[in-house]
Scaffold this active site. Structure first.
Site, PDB file in Angstrom:
ATOM      1  N   TYR A  17       0.833  -1.195   0.000  1.00  0.00           N
ATOM      2  CA  TYR A  17       0.000   0.000   0.000  1.00  0.00           C
ATOM      3  C   TYR A  17       0.871   1.250   0.000  1.00  0.00           C
ATOM      4  O   TYR A  17       1.578   1.542   0.971  1.00  0.00           O
ATOM      5  CB  TYR A  17      -0.918   0.025   1.218  1.00  0.00           C
ATOM      6  N   HIS A  25       0.508 -11.721   1.144  1.00  0.00           N
ATOM      7  CA  HIS A  25      -0.529 -10.903   0.509  1.00  0.00           C
ATOM      8  C   HIS A  25      -1.317 -11.670  -0.559  1.00  0.00           C
ATOM      9  O   HIS A  25      -2.532 -11.525  -0.673  1.00  0.00           O
ATOM     10  CB  HIS A  25       0.101  -9.645  -0.086  1.00  0.00           C
TER      11      HIS A  25
END
Length: 295
Positions: free
Chosen positions: A55, A120
Site C-alpha cells: 500500500y 498478501h
C-alpha cells in the site's frame, strides 16, 4: 467501549473489526487526513489496523506509524492494546527477502513486532518456504502469528497439508454482500481448522464492485436504510459484521464515514434476523462453487 472479538486457532483473540488502509500513503496532500482518521478510530476504540508493504509502497505503513505514535504520545493506548496487521509481497515471501521486508515494515510502523503478518497473495515462492520463514519470524519475536490473503480452496488445502501450515490463523479475502464466493467451499474448509476470514472491501469499494447490479437502486437496501435510518453502506457493512467468525476491515479516510462504520461496529445499527435473511435471499451466495474474487 469493548468491541467484539473472534478466537483464533491458537487460542488468542483478535478484534472482530478494524480499519483498512488500502490506497493510503499515496498522496502527501491527503496524509494528515489519513493520520487523523486512523487516530480517531483508535480514540473510538477500534484496535485492529490492517496495512501492507504494497500500500503506497510502504506509505500506508508510515501513515499508520504516525497515527499510532500520536495515540501513544497522548496516552490513549499502549502498544499491547493495538492489533497491527501487515502483509508481505509474494516476491518477498521467501528466505531471501522476507526478513528484511518484515524489518522494513516494523521500521515504517515504528513498532517492535507485528501481531499478525500475512502473505498478501500467492506468488512463485513455495508455500512450504514461506511457512518456514513465518515460523522463524515468530520464533524471533518479530511477529506474534501469521496468516495468508487471497488464497482459495486449493491453495489453502496445500497450505494445511505442509508442516506447520495449520499454524495459519487468518485468510484475508474479498467479502461483501455481492461477493460471497468464499461461502461455498473456502469458509467451510477453514472452519474445520478454526481459521476465520478477514473481509477486505466489505463495502464493495463504495458499491463499485457489486457484480452486474446497482446497489443504489436496490429496493431492499433502500427499504432497510429507511427502516434503520442509516445509509445503504451501513446496511451492507452490518450484513458482513453479522456473519460469525468474520473479521471486518473497512477503510475510511473521512471521519464521517468512520463514525458511520463505528455505529455498526458498536451494534448501534444491528440488523434483525429477519432482515439478515431477506438480504441473504436478495444477494445469495453462489449455488455452485466459483473462484473467490480478488481486487
Amino acid at each position: 467501549m469493548e468491541l467484539e472479538t473472534v478466537q483464533l486457532n491458537d487460542g488468542s483473540l483478535i478484534p472482530k473489526v478494524g480499519q483498512g488502509t488500502w490506497e493510503m500513503g499515496e498522496n502527501e496532500v491527503e496524509e494528515e487526513e489519513e493520520i487523523e482518521s486512523i487516530y480517531k478510530g483508535i480514540e473510538l476504540g477500534i484496535r485492529l489496523i490492517d496495512t501492507a508493504e504494497m500500500y503506497g509502497e510502504g506509505g500506508a505503513e508510515k501513515v499508520v506509524g504516525k497515527a499510532i505514535q500520536k495515540a501513544f504520545s497522548n496516552g490513549i493506548v499502549k502498544r499491547e492494546d493495538l492489533y497491527i496487521v501487515s502483509k508481505v509481497y509474494p516476491f518477498n515471501a521467501g528466505k531471501r527477502n522476507i526478513f528484511r521486508a518484515c524489518e522494513n515494515s516494523l521500521k515504517r510502523l515504528g513498532v517492535e513486532y507485528l501481531d499478525l503478518y500475512l502473505l498478501h497473495w500467492r506468488g512463485n515462492v513455495p508455500l512450504r518456504e514461506t511457512v518456514q520463514c513465518m515460523e522463524k519470524l515468530v520464533k524471533d519475536k518479530k511477529i506474534r502469528r501469521w496468516g495468508v490473503s487471497n488464497l482459495d480452496v486449493e491453495d489453502m488445502e496445500e497450505l494445511l497439508s505442509i508442516p506447520d501450515g495449520s499454524n495459519c490463523v487468518v485468510n484475508q479475502v474479498l467479502y461483501h454482500i455481492g461477493s460471497r464466493e468464499s461461502e461455498t467451499s473456502l469458509i467451510p474448509l477453514q472452519q474445520k481448522y478454526g481459521i476465520p476470514i478477514m473481509a477486505y472491501s466489505p463495502l464493495a469499494r463504495a458499491g463499485a464492485i457489486v457484480r452486474g447490479r446497482s446497489i443504489f437502486k436496490n429496493e431492499l437496501l433502500l427499504e432497510l436504510s429507511k427502516k434503520y435510518n442509516c445509509s445503504i453502506f451501513q446496511i451492507m457493512l452490518a450484513f458482513v459484521h453479522a456473519q460469525p467468525n468474520v473479521i471486518t476491515i473497512p477503510k475510511s479516510t473521512k471521519i464521517k464515514h468512520l463514525l458511520d462504520n463505528f455505529d455498526v461496529f458498536s451494534n448501534k445499527i444491528k440488523l434483525s434476523r429477519e432482515d439478515l435473511q431477506k438480504l441473504d435471499d436478495e444477494f445469495p451466495a453462489p449455488a455452485v462453487r466459483r473462484p473467490i474474487d480478488m481486487v
